[in-house]
Scaffold this motif. Sequence first.
Motif, PDB file in Angstrom:
ATOM      1  N   ASP A 163       0.836  -1.196   0.000  1.00  0.00           N
ATOM      2  CA  ASP A 163       0.000   0.000   0.000  1.00  0.00           C
ATOM      3  C   ASP A 163       0.875   1.251   0.000  1.00  0.00           C
ATOM      4  O   ASP A 163       1.778   1.377   0.837  1.00  0.00           O
ATOM      5  N   PRO A 164       0.632   2.185  -0.896  1.00  0.00           N
ATOM      6  CA  PRO A 164       1.400   3.434  -0.877  1.00  0.00           C
ATOM      7  C   PRO A 164       1.137   4.208   0.411  1.00  0.00           C
ATOM      8  O   PRO A 164       0.064   4.079   1.023  1.00  0.00           O
ATOM      9  N   ILE A 165       2.105   5.014   0.811  1.00  0.00           N
ATOM     10  CA  ILE A 165       1.962   5.873   1.992  1.00  0.00           C
ATOM     11  C   ILE A 165       1.676   7.297   1.529  1.00  0.00           C
ATOM     12  O   ILE A 165       2.420   7.843   0.703  1.00  0.00           O
ATOM     13  N   ARG A 166       0.607   7.873   2.061  1.00  0.00           N
ATOM     14  CA  ARG A 166       0.267   9.264   1.736  1.00  0.00           C
ATOM     15  C   ARG A 166       0.096  10.049   3.037  1.00  0.00           C
ATOM     16  O   ARG A 166      -0.784   9.731   3.850  1.00  0.00           O
ATOM     17  N   VAL A 167       0.935  11.035   3.222  1.00  0.00           N
ATOM     18  CA  VAL A 167       0.875  11.884   4.418  1.00  0.00           C
ATOM     19  C   VAL A 167       0.419  13.275   4.013  1.00  0.00           C
ATOM     20  O   VAL A 167       0.911  13.829   3.020  1.00  0.00           O
ATOM     21  N   TYR A 168      -0.501  13.815   4.777  1.00  0.00           N
ATOM     22  CA  TYR A 168      -1.033  15.152   4.471  1.00  0.00           C
ATOM     23  C   TYR A 168      -1.255  15.898   5.785  1.00  0.00           C
ATOM     24  O   TYR A 168      -1.775  15.337   6.753  1.00  0.00           O
ATOM     25  N   VAL A 169      -0.864  17.188   5.782  1.00  0.00           N
ATOM     26  CA  VAL A 169      -1.080  18.034   6.960  1.00  0.00           C
ATOM     27  C   VAL A 169      -1.958  19.201   6.542  1.00  0.00           C
ATOM     28  O   VAL A 169      -1.594  19.991   5.671  1.00  0.00           O
ATOM     29  N   GLY A 170      -3.131  19.289   7.159  1.00  0.00           N
ATOM     30  CA  GLY A 170      -4.073  20.346   6.822  1.00  0.00           C
ATOM     31  C   GLY A 170      -3.780  21.641   7.558  1.00  0.00           C
ATOM     32  O   GLY A 170      -2.979  21.680   8.502  1.00  0.00           O
ATOM     33  N   MET A 171      -4.454  22.702   7.124  1.00  0.00           N
ATOM     34  CA  MET A 171      -4.262  24.011   7.746  1.00  0.00           C
ATOM     35  C   MET A 171      -4.645  23.994   9.218  1.00  0.00           C
ATOM     36  O   MET A 171      -4.074  24.711  10.040  1.00  0.00           O
ATOM     37  N   GLY A 172      -5.633  23.159   9.561  1.00  0.00           N
ATOM     38  CA  GLY A 172      -6.108  23.136  10.941  1.00  0.00           C
ATOM     39  C   GLY A 172      -5.235  22.348  11.891  1.00  0.00           C
ATOM     40  O   GLY A 172      -5.472  22.346  13.109  1.00  0.00           O
ATOM     41  N   SER A 173      -4.200  21.689  11.375  1.00  0.00           N
ATOM     42  CA  SER A 173      -3.365  20.842  12.221  1.00  0.00           C
ATOM     43  C   SER A 173      -2.401  21.626  13.102  1.00  0.00           C
ATOM     44  O   SER A 173      -1.984  21.157  14.160  1.00  0.00           O
ATOM     45  N   ALA A 174      -2.006  22.818  12.651  1.00  0.00           N
ATOM     46  CA  ALA A 174      -1.097  23.671  13.434  1.00  0.00           C
ATOM     47  C   ALA A 174      -1.196  25.097  12.906  1.00  0.00           C
ATOM     48  O   ALA A 174      -1.676  25.333  11.798  1.00  0.00           O
ATOM     49  N   THR A 208       1.304  27.461  12.342  1.00  0.00           N
ATOM     50  CA  THR A 208       2.318  27.985  11.433  1.00  0.00           C
ATOM     51  C   THR A 208       2.798  26.911  10.463  1.00  0.00           C
ATOM     52  O   THR A 208       2.649  25.708  10.710  1.00  0.00           O
ATOM     53  N   ALA A 209       3.430  27.367   9.368  1.00  0.00           N
ATOM     54  CA  ALA A 209       3.961  26.447   8.373  1.00  0.00           C
ATOM     55  C   ALA A 209       5.068  25.580   8.974  1.00  0.00           C
ATOM     56  O   ALA A 209       5.154  24.384   8.686  1.00  0.00           O
ATOM     57  N   ASP A 210       5.920  26.159   9.805  1.00  0.00           N
ATOM     58  CA  ASP A 210       7.007  25.391  10.425  1.00  0.00           C
ATOM     59  C   ASP A 210       6.461  24.289  11.323  1.00  0.00           C
ATOM     60  O   ASP A 210       6.984  23.167  11.328  1.00  0.00           O
ATOM     61  N   MET A 227       1.488  19.438   2.276  1.00  0.00           N
ATOM     62  CA  MET A 227       1.078  20.317   3.369  1.00  0.00           C
ATOM     63  C   MET A 227       0.259  21.472   2.813  1.00  0.00           C
ATOM     64  O   MET A 227       0.684  22.166   1.884  1.00  0.00           O
ATOM     65  N   GLN A 228      -0.909  21.675   3.365  1.00  0.00           N
ATOM     66  CA  GLN A 228      -1.800  22.741   2.898  1.00  0.00           C
ATOM     67  C   GLN A 228      -1.323  24.108   3.387  1.00  0.00           C
ATOM     68  O   GLN A 228      -0.808  24.245   4.499  1.00  0.00           O
ATOM     69  N   TYR A 229      -1.500  25.130   2.529  1.00  0.00           N
ATOM     70  CA  TYR A 229      -1.095  26.483   2.909  1.00  0.00           C
ATOM     71  C   TYR A 229      -2.177  27.524   2.655  1.00  0.00           C
ATOM     72  O   TYR A 229      -1.998  28.706   2.948  1.00  0.00           O
ATOM     73  N   SER A 230      -3.325  27.098   2.101  1.00  0.00           N
ATOM     74  CA  SER A 230      -4.376  28.054   1.773  1.00  0.00           C
ATOM     75  C   SER A 230      -5.704  27.322   1.648  1.00  0.00           C
ATOM     76  O   SER A 230      -5.752  26.097   1.488  1.00  0.00           O
ATOM     77  N   TYR A 231      -6.806  28.091   1.734  1.00  0.00           N
ATOM     78  CA  TYR A 231      -8.129  27.569   1.441  1.00  0.00           C
ATOM     79  C   TYR A 231      -8.603  28.032   0.064  1.00  0.00           C
ATOM     80  O   TYR A 231      -9.592  27.540  -0.465  1.00  0.00           O
ATOM     81  N   GLY A 233       2.422  30.043  -0.194  1.00  0.00           N
ATOM     82  CA  GLY A 233       2.772  28.768  -0.809  1.00  0.00           C
ATOM     83  C   GLY A 233       4.264  28.526  -0.815  1.00  0.00           C
ATOM     84  O   GLY A 233       4.728  27.416  -0.531  1.00  0.00           O
ATOM     85  N   ALA A 234       5.035  29.565  -1.147  1.00  0.00           N
ATOM     86  CA  ALA A 234       6.492  29.434  -1.161  1.00  0.00           C
ATOM     87  C   ALA A 234       7.027  29.162   0.236  1.00  0.00           C
ATOM     88  O   ALA A 234       7.930  28.335   0.424  1.00  0.00           O
ATOM     89  N   GLU A 235       6.476  29.851   1.234  1.00  0.00           N
ATOM     90  CA  GLU A 235       6.922  29.654   2.613  1.00  0.00           C
ATOM     91  C   GLU A 235       6.607  28.235   3.087  1.00  0.00           C
ATOM     92  O   GLU A 235       7.447  27.581   3.716  1.00  0.00           O
TER      93      GLU A 235
END
Length: 553
Positions: free
Chosen positions: A249-260, A262-264, A317-321, A335-337
């Motif tokens: 099974d492939p691994i797909r990791v995603y971090v949404g805007m609501g998870s934290a 700041t981008a860091d 990693m999401q950076y915008s809605y 997006g660049a940050e």
Amino acid sequence: MRVLTKLVHSFPATGILVATLAFAVSLTPSLIPRSYLVQGVLSGLSAALGYGIGFVAYSLWTYLELPQLRDRTLKATRIAVAGTCVVIAAVFLWRTLEWQNSIRVLMDLAPLDTASPLKTGIVAVVVFAALMLLAHLFRHTFLVFSGWLGRFVPRRVSHLVGGLLAVALFWSVVEGLVFRLTLRILDSSFQEMDALIEDDLSRPAQSIKTGSAASLLSWEELGRQGRRFVSSGPTAAEITTFFGEGAVDPIRVYVGMGSADTADERAKLALQELKRTGAFERSILIIIVPTGTGMIDPAALDPVEYLHRGNVASVAMQYSYLASWLSLLVEPDYGAEAGDALFQEVYTYWSSLPRDARPKLYLHGLSLGAMNSEQSANLYDVVADPLQGALWSGPPFASRTWRSVTDGRNSGSPEWLPRFRNSSIFRFTNQNDALDIPDAEWGPIRIVYLQYASDPITFFDVATLYREPDWMKEPRGPDVSEQVRWYPLITMLQLTVDMAIATTSPMGYGHVFAPQHYIDAWLAVTDPPSITPEDVARLKVLFITRGTTPVSG
């Protein structure tokens, strides 16, 4: 009747003639096929723009007190101009079907119906009339301001200041009330949509999945695009069935805007989740920068997971809605940050691992994601321990690396399919696989741009305002009509509208990328083991047969 006659005479013949010419050339084809509604709006805008140019020219002529036509000569000229304009408009409207169908046939679309030109003309007239009313409102505002100021200051000073005040008032209304209010509403709407949990998507049970009970990231905080991303893609069983041998099974990791906040912080969460899922034990790891809404095109990632029999990990990693064009407009640095934060976090850990015990590292991005992905990996930072490559699709015209390579292309190669130096690092492809270049060998880093000649998001250029773009010269791309012509100002307006509707084209054209074209690109970039030409052919048939619904971002 007198009111109508007075109204007609209030429009200078010069303005009407230039408006008609602008209207006519706006009907010619560009990159994306246009419906009668879109064409009508474009033509109405063009006519209004043309009228404005003609009116300014007429006003300047009058201001300089140059000779003017009088009485019968003026009347005869008006009649001649009116007749000429009617003929020009009718002829060009009649040819609209031929011009638009010249694009549609290249994209395997049904031809427009015969009533389309008439409907286009009606929409254009309505748009033109609305803009003329707005212009007259501006003129009235200017006269009110300058008339009031004229009681205190010299006439020309009152005109100058009155004009500036009118511009400031209209701009404040548009920018303050319309633009910002609209963006606020859109941002709120996109955020609410992002929080929506589709009824057909349930929390994954497998511990390897992001958002599962074992995950470091909450299912709810992944956002709509994140939940869709981690829930989709081929399974080990599907890949095994296709190849007839074992897969994972492939691994797909995603971090949404609501998870934290700041981008860091989100980047650190992404790295921890990658470690938890065993992503660094896979054969390849792909760092993805999504589009503005956080979307990742399934047509892009599904093929590479098949090609490597599931032995793939990917992280985004999401950076915008907001949609990409809105995100680029109101938050261009986000997006660049975010891309830089994610890359630095993952790359730092990846480069600390033994070279023979870590996955190959690749970058990917579509559209705005491609531009931000370009900026995330600075060559000077990775030259000592470079990543293995990147696949960037539909790079926006503002993408720095893309622009530099395209402008520096070898003489004789077209802008829509450039060749750069010895093709050891950068290669370009489109609907027709152009990656197998005779006598060219890949270097340690492989970078492929997947782009279509009919994509206005890639080939828009402000310079088309005053010069013909290179992609319009021969030879043209396979999906660009031979009837496309360059016109000062109007071509740029056409391409601006094309950008707004770029994702309405059929898959495999414009800004909608087909999975079978990604297959060729991923083959070149990642060089998957044990893949035969027969496997590739069958895989393309699989994706073409099942289809993939394009998702705009």
